[in-house]
Design a protein around this motif. Structure first.
Motif, PDB file in Angstrom:
ATOM      1  N   LYS A 196      44.152  37.534  24.425  1.00  0.00           N
ATOM      2  CA  LYS A 196      44.472  36.711  25.595  1.00  0.00           C
ATOM      3  C   LYS A 196      45.617  37.342  26.384  1.00  0.00           C
ATOM      4  CE  LYS A 196      42.660  32.262  24.271  1.00  0.00           C
ATOM      5  NZ  LYS A 196      43.015  31.356  23.181  1.00  0.00           N
ATOM      6  N   LYS A 197      46.607  37.902  25.654  1.00  0.00           N
ATOM      7  CA  LYS A 197      47.735  38.536  26.337  1.00  0.00           C
ATOM      8  C   LYS A 197      47.259  39.753  27.130  1.00  0.00           C
ATOM      9  CE  LYS A 197      52.116  38.823  24.091  1.00  0.00           C
ATOM     10  NZ  LYS A 197      52.691  38.933  22.738  1.00  0.00           N
ATOM     11  N   VAL A 198      46.364  40.519  26.527  1.00  0.00           N
ATOM     12  CA  VAL A 198      45.841  41.701  27.205  1.00  0.00           C
ATOM     13  C   VAL A 198      45.096  41.301  28.463  1.00  0.00           C
ATOM     14  CG1 VAL A 198      44.141  43.557  27.044  1.00  0.00           C
ATOM     15  CG2 VAL A 198      45.724  43.193  25.181  1.00  0.00           C
ATOM     16  N   ILE A 199      44.325  40.218  28.376  1.00  0.00           N
ATOM     17  CA  ILE A 199      43.570  39.773  29.552  1.00  0.00           C
ATOM     18  C   ILE A 199      44.523  39.402  30.677  1.00  0.00           C
ATOM     19  CG2 ILE A 199      42.023  37.981  30.454  1.00  0.00           C
ATOM     20  CD1 ILE A 199      40.679  37.926  27.707  1.00  0.00           C
ATOM     21  N   LYS A 200      45.581  38.673  30.319  1.00  0.00           N
ATOM     22  CA  LYS A 200      46.561  38.276  31.346  1.00  0.00           C
ATOM     23  C   LYS A 200      47.201  39.515  31.965  1.00  0.00           C
ATOM     24  CE  LYS A 200      49.883  35.375  33.172  1.00  0.00           C
ATOM     25  NZ  LYS A 200      50.685  36.424  33.716  1.00  0.00           N
ATOM     26  N   ALA A 201      47.632  40.464  31.137  1.00  0.00           N
ATOM     27  CA  ALA A 201      48.262  41.682  31.655  1.00  0.00           C
ATOM     28  C   ALA A 201      47.280  42.464  32.521  1.00  0.00           C
ATOM     29  CB  ALA A 201      48.749  42.565  30.500  1.00  0.00           C
ATOM     30  N   SER A 202      46.000  42.452  32.147  1.00  0.00           N
ATOM     31  CA  SER A 202      44.987  43.161  32.926  1.00  0.00           C
ATOM     32  C   SER A 202      44.808  42.519  34.288  1.00  0.00           C
ATOM     33  CB  SER A 202      43.647  43.188  32.184  1.00  0.00           C
ATOM     34  OG  SER A 202      43.803  43.783  30.918  1.00  0.00           O
ATOM     35  N   ILE A 203      44.831  41.181  34.321  1.00  0.00           N
ATOM     36  CA  ILE A 203      44.677  40.489  35.611  1.00  0.00           C
ATOM     37  C   ILE A 203      45.852  40.816  36.524  1.00  0.00           C
ATOM     38  CG2 ILE A 203      44.605  38.241  36.764  1.00  0.00           C
ATOM     39  CD1 ILE A 203      43.196  37.158  34.244  1.00  0.00           C
ATOM     40  N   ASP A 204      47.082  40.761  35.953  1.00  0.00           N
ATOM     41  CA  ASP A 204      48.275  41.043  36.755  1.00  0.00           C
ATOM     42  C   ASP A 204      48.291  42.474  37.272  1.00  0.00           C
ATOM     43  OD1 ASP A 204      50.382  38.980  34.600  1.00  0.00           O
ATOM     44  OD2 ASP A 204      49.090  38.466  36.305  1.00  0.00           O
ATOM     45  N   ASN A 205      48.059  43.404  36.367  1.00  0.00           N
ATOM     46  CA  ASN A 205      48.070  44.797  36.799  1.00  0.00           C
ATOM     47  C   ASN A 205      46.873  45.134  37.676  1.00  0.00           C
ATOM     48  OD1 ASN A 205      50.260  46.740  35.691  1.00  0.00           O
ATOM     49  ND2 ASN A 205      49.903  45.280  34.055  1.00  0.00           N
ATOM     50  N   GLY A 206      45.754  44.470  37.392  1.00  0.00           N
ATOM     51  CA  GLY A 206      44.548  44.688  38.182  1.00  0.00           C
ATOM     52  C   GLY A 206      44.827  44.449  39.662  1.00  0.00           C
ATOM     53  N   GLU A 207      45.619  43.388  39.922  1.00  0.00           N
ATOM     54  CA  GLU A 207      45.951  43.053  41.316  1.00  0.00           C
ATOM     55  C   GLU A 207      46.705  44.192  41.984  1.00  0.00           C
ATOM     56  OE1 GLU A 207      47.345  38.769  41.321  1.00  0.00           O
ATOM     57  OE2 GLU A 207      48.344  39.649  43.081  1.00  0.00           O
ATOM     58  N   GLU A 208      47.696  44.737  41.261  1.00  0.00           N
ATOM     59  CA  GLU A 208      48.492  45.831  41.827  1.00  0.00           C
ATOM     60  C   GLU A 208      47.644  47.071  42.039  1.00  0.00           C
ATOM     61  OE1 GLU A 208      51.160  43.477  42.442  1.00  0.00           O
ATOM     62  OE2 GLU A 208      51.570  45.576  42.977  1.00  0.00           O
ATOM     63  N   ILE A 209      46.806  47.379  41.049  1.00  0.00           N
ATOM     64  CA  ILE A 209      45.975  48.574  41.143  1.00  0.00           C
ATOM     65  C   ILE A 209      44.945  48.423  42.261  1.00  0.00           C
ATOM     66  CG2 ILE A 209      44.315  50.038  39.913  1.00  0.00           C
ATOM     67  CD1 ILE A 209      45.825  49.371  37.345  1.00  0.00           C
ATOM     68  N   ARG A 210      44.464  47.198  42.454  1.00  0.00           N
ATOM     69  CA  ARG A 210      43.498  46.961  43.536  1.00  0.00           C
ATOM     70  C   ARG A 210      44.122  47.293  44.884  1.00  0.00           C
ATOM     71  NH1 ARG A 210      41.658  42.491  42.028  1.00  0.00           N
ATOM     72  NH2 ARG A 210      39.802  43.343  41.025  1.00  0.00           N
ATOM     73  N   LYS A 211      45.444  46.989  45.028  1.00  0.00           N
ATOM     74  CA  LYS A 211      46.132  47.312  46.291  1.00  0.00           C
ATOM     75  C   LYS A 211      46.173  48.827  46.491  1.00  0.00           C
ATOM     76  CE  LYS A 211      49.191  43.303  46.284  1.00  0.00           C
ATOM     77  NZ  LYS A 211      50.405  42.940  45.549  1.00  0.00           N
ATOM     78  N   ILE A 212      46.469  49.552  45.400  1.00  0.00           N
ATOM     79  CA  ILE A 212      46.517  51.016  45.506  1.00  0.00           C
ATOM     80  C   ILE A 212      45.143  51.549  45.885  1.00  0.00           C
ATOM     81  CG2 ILE A 212      46.989  53.160  44.263  1.00  0.00           C
ATOM     82  CD1 ILE A 212      48.885  51.613  42.454  1.00  0.00           C
ATOM     83  N   LEU A 213      44.096  50.991  45.280  1.00  0.00           N
ATOM     84  CA  LEU A 213      42.730  51.433  45.572  1.00  0.00           C
ATOM     85  C   LEU A 213      42.384  51.160  47.031  1.00  0.00           C
ATOM     86  CD1 LEU A 213      39.928  52.465  44.654  1.00  0.00           C
ATOM     87  CD2 LEU A 213      39.364  50.122  44.024  1.00  0.00           C
ATOM     88  N   ASP A 214      42.700  49.949  47.486  1.00  0.00           N
ATOM     89  CA  ASP A 214      42.385  49.588  48.878  1.00  0.00           C
ATOM     90  C   ASP A 214      43.059  50.533  49.864  1.00  0.00           C
ATOM     91  OD1 ASP A 214      42.258  45.943  48.435  1.00  0.00           O
ATOM     92  OD2 ASP A 214      40.772  47.528  48.163  1.00  0.00           O
ATOM     93  N   ARG A 215      44.315  50.872  49.571  1.00  0.00           N
ATOM     94  CA  ARG A 215      45.038  51.802  50.468  1.00  0.00           C
ATOM     95  C   ARG A 215      44.329  53.144  50.515  1.00  0.00           C
ATOM     96  NH1 ARG A 215      50.113  49.761  48.715  1.00  0.00           N
ATOM     97  NH2 ARG A 215      50.253  51.365  47.105  1.00  0.00           N
ATOM     98  N   SER A 216      43.877  53.611  49.338  1.00  0.00           N
ATOM     99  CA  SER A 216      43.297  54.953  49.285  1.00  0.00           C
ATOM    100  C   SER A 216      41.938  55.020  49.952  1.00  0.00           C
ATOM    101  CB  SER A 216      43.179  55.423  47.840  1.00  0.00           C
ATOM    102  OG  SER A 216      42.079  54.782  47.223  1.00  0.00           O
ATOM    103  N   ILE A 217      41.211  53.875  50.009  1.00  0.00           N
ATOM    104  CA  ILE A 217      39.892  53.931  50.643  1.00  0.00           C
ATOM    105  C   ILE A 217      39.959  53.445  52.080  1.00  0.00           C
ATOM    106  CG2 ILE A 217      38.660  53.742  48.469  1.00  0.00           C
ATOM    107  CD1 ILE A 217      38.226  50.831  48.929  1.00  0.00           C
ATOM    108  N   GLY A 218      41.186  53.188  52.542  1.00  0.00           N
ATOM    109  CA  GLY A 218      41.376  52.881  53.952  1.00  0.00           C
ATOM    110  C   GLY A 218      41.083  51.451  54.323  1.00  0.00           C
ATOM    111  N   LYS A 219      41.301  50.530  53.359  1.00  0.00           N
ATOM    112  CA  LYS A 219      41.038  49.119  53.700  1.00  0.00           C
ATOM    113  C   LYS A 219      42.250  48.502  54.369  1.00  0.00           C
ATOM    114  CE  LYS A 219      37.658  46.900  50.767  1.00  0.00           C
ATOM    115  NZ  LYS A 219      37.557  46.261  49.486  1.00  0.00           N
TER     116      LYS A 219
END
Lengths: 260, 242, 226
Positions: free
Chosen positions: A237-260
């Protein structure tokens, strides 16, 4: 195979007991992530991702062919990974071993089964569909190949163009039909602690590994537990929570790189 | 397959605007990977190759060990996405042949007697392909070997010449390779001019061959300077104090 | 005393004439001319032209002190990884313990680390190491890191000056193997400081005035703590 000195294992475990990691990161902290897209001219889409010193290159190639018999109006997506000897002194030349197959299938699960690519929109006419090949090429292994490979695959897909012109199926090349992607986060466990984005040392002494892909709404879209150790329910459960939190940050990095 | 494309015009201008003895644009960077003992990233025209060296290290399997010297294992591999029509991952006959001739070229130049029973593994990955990948690969391997601190007689370098529309030219590009009349990739030890790798396909008269070999060797010497600059650029900075 | 200007040389670089100079390590002679055989730093010493390697795997030399990691235990010997192109052999006769036949695993097993000395390197590069020396033993505790073997002299410093600085300001026990492995033991802060400093030494290994800069850095950290 390089031998891991037990002293290193003991040192990392001792640090872990005090809530520390050898490179000074917090337990749920990622190393620096860099994404570069459009790096291979022959590929329909490509991306190079660096997480710390780990480097993975993904190329997307497309072709026209027959659909799978059980989904005659869907495009085809297939993922393969090459752990080439270039990337690590421990990688051997030869046909894909269990590790490279697991890597490919985990990335595939996060990309295909989560519906990122709208395969229904890739049907050209009956018995003729677009086939997408995702080829993962590991360049430098310094820990956490799963996340680097997943991220590179997504960045490549999101900047890919269907080669309609070359196949004489259209006047202009156009992007793939894609939905919001789930982001994959990998953790490993050693000496009773669980850390996110394992470094090479942590990967080498890991007893168990857990990859969780989560989407924009915080829902889980793919999971994979690897290695022969175990997790408790609370740890998961802790890993899932950490994945959701970090997922959000990583999604921002991805969006920037693909020009969103 | 011949086509009606004119590869070179009456003024000697080629499809991409180059003169007959002009090289494509080359960019070389040494020491780019973290795990490898030595590495090199090289762009040559539309080619993008990455070379990594591990060694000297124990030669495995044991039966491949040579009690008198190190064996040099070069492995040339093309990424599935590096070509227009996706290539199935894994070595095909072409890759294996290229790996062999590159290994043999490197064996001559590396001071292998210093490391009996060991192996020096050279891995060349073609990430983006556009004619002349084996020359780009061997050239990158030369830099990677130097970067790994492997003792060598020289830094090997390769370049190809060919014939298009009856004219001998340097460094064939994509269409020139597909529709040209001959292709001659050559690798040399730049210090001595010794030829380490030589292959040819197509049709050349003796006179044309002489001209092509000269051109290729000159091309090699130009590229050799670029290799040396890349190595010095990487290591010069460590001499500077902040 | 000003330092000699350091020059980096590459394989095949012409260094001198065999008639007027003597070819030292890292060089080869061809047609009466001396060339560099590897990437390194030019060093002229007592009429010899040497090239000190900048990079490269560890090449075992008899008498070197190294840190080894045990790969496997056989009936009367152990195979040890010393970061060379070949594993080294440690025979039961070369350890300070009385090992019964087949009992090797009780003393050293896979993953154990040892401070050893290179006993012998033969013509085909078969290596034997020993633990029979008052400074040598099985390592317990601490941490092991790796630096390029070519940088080891910098970490040790002239007459041990650099390593003495490190030990003094971090209060850690440090052992530097010629094969690039370094063992550090102390409190967490000390170990972290040693790690950080060694990485800095690695990055700036060829620059001038490094020892003074490192000393200032260590002094400054110590003052900040107070």
């Amino acid at each position: 195979m390089t031998v891991i000195p037990s002293i290193k294992r003991d040192y990392l475990s001792k640090l872990a007991e005090q809530g520390k990691r050898a490179d000074g990161r917090k337990f749920d902290e990622y190393r620096k992530i860099e994404i570069e897209t459009g790096v291979v001219s022959k590929a329909e889409g490509s991306a190079r991702v660096k997480i710390g010193n780990t480097q993975v290159l993904v190329g997307i190639k497309m072709d026209v062919g027959e659909p799978y018999p059980d989904s005659p109006e869907s495009g085809v997506l297939t993922t393969a990974a090459e752990l080439v000897p270039l990337a690590s002194p421990d990688f051997e030349a030869g046909p894909p071993d269990a590790d490279s197959i697991e890597l490919a299938r985990v990335v595939d699960r996060g990309v295909r089964e989560s519906g990122v690519v709208d395969l229904e929109k890739l049907c050209i006419e009956p018995e003729k569909v677009w086939i997408i090949f995702i080829d993962i090429h590991i360049l430098d292994h310094d820990g956490n190949l799963f996340d680097a490979a997943s991220l590179a695959s997504l960045a490549a897909l999101f900047t890919a163009k269907i080669p309609a012109k070359r196949f004489e199926l259209g006047e202009k090349d156009y992007p793939l039909p894609l939905k919001d992607p789930p982001i994959s986060c990998t953790s490993v466990k050693y000496n009773g602690v669980v850390v996110l984005d394992p470094s090479l040392d942590e990967d080498q002494i890991a007893e168990a590994r857990l990859t969780v892909a989560t989407d924009k709404s915080g829902d889980i879209r793919a999971m994979q537990k690897g290695l022969s150790g175990s997790f408790t329910k609370e740890e998961i459960k802790k890993v899932i929570k950490a994945s959701i939190d970090n997922g959000e940050e990583i999604r921002k990095i991805l969006d920037r790189s693909i020009g969103k | 397959m011949k086509s009606d494309i004119k590869l070179i015009d009456s003024h000697g201008k080629r499809l991409d605007g180059r003169k007959p003895d002009e090289l494509r644009k080359i960019k070389i960077e040494a020491g780019v990977l973290h795990r490898a003992d030595g590495s090199c990233y090289l762009e040559w025209g539309g080619n993008k190759v990455l070379a990594a060296v591990y060694g000297p290290r124990e030669a495995i399997p044991k039966h491949t060990q040579n009690p008198l010297k190190a064996i040099v294992n070069a492995r040339y591999n093309m990424a599935a996405f590096s070509v227009e029509d996706r290539k199935r991952p894994g070595p095909d006959r072409r890759s294996r042949e290229i790996s062999k001739v590159i290994s043999e070229a490197l064996e001559k130049i590396v001071l292998t007697e210093k490391f009996p029973r060991a192996a020096i593994d050279v891995n060349i990955e073609v990430l983006d392909a556009e004619a002349g990948t084996r020359c780009a690969g061997l050239t990158a391997a030369g830099v990677a070997l130097a970067d790994a601190g492997i003792p060598m007689r020289d830094i090997p370098v390769a370049c190809a010449a060919g014939k298009i529309d009856g004219q001998v030219v340097l460094d064939l590009g994509k269409e020139e390779d597909n529709f040209g009349d001959a292709d001659l990739p050559v690798a040399i030890s730049p210090r001595t001019g010794e030829i380490l790798l030589l292959q040819m396909d197509g049709h050349l008269t003796l006179k044309e061959f002489d001209k092509a070999l000269d051109m290729a060797t000159n091309g090699c010497n130009i590229v050799s300077d670029l290799q040396k600059k890349a190595i010095m650029d990487k290591y010069k900075s460590v001499l500077e104090v902040e | 005393m000003s330092e000699e200007k350091r020059e980096i040389v590459i394989p095949s670089q012409f260094l001198g004439d065999a008639k007027t100079d003597k070819a030292g390590r890292g060089t080869f002679i061809e047609d009466g001319k001396i060339y560099s055989e590897r990437l390194g730093v030019l060093n002229k010493n007592s009429g010899y032209i040497n090239v000190i390697p900048l990079k490269g795997r560890y090449d075992p030399v008899e008498g070197d002190f190294v840190i080894g990691i045990v790969e496997e235990a056989s009936t009367s010997s152990w195979l040890v990884d010393i970061n060379a192109p070949y594993p080294a052999l440690l025979h039961v006769n070369e350890v300070p313990w009385d090992v019964d036949f087949g009992e090797t695993e009780k003393y050293l097993k896979h993953g154990d680390s040892i401070m050893a000395k290179i006993l012998q390197v033969d013509v085909s590069k078969k290596i034997q190491i020993t633990l029979k020396d008052h400074n040598l033993y099985k390592i317990k505790g601490g941490h092991i890191i790796y630096v390029e073997p070519s940088k080891v002299p910098r970490v040790i410093g002239k007459k041990g000056s650099m390593i003495s600085l490190l030990k003094k300001y971090t209060r850690c026990r440090i052992f530097v193997g010629q094969n690039g492995r370094i063992w550090i033991d102390g409190d967490d802060e000390g170990i972290a400081k040693v790690l950080h400093t060694i990485r800095k030494i690695e990055d700036e290994a060829l620059s001038y005035g490094l020892t003074d800069r490192i000393e200032n850095l260590l002094k400054k950290d110590a003052k900040d703590v107070r």
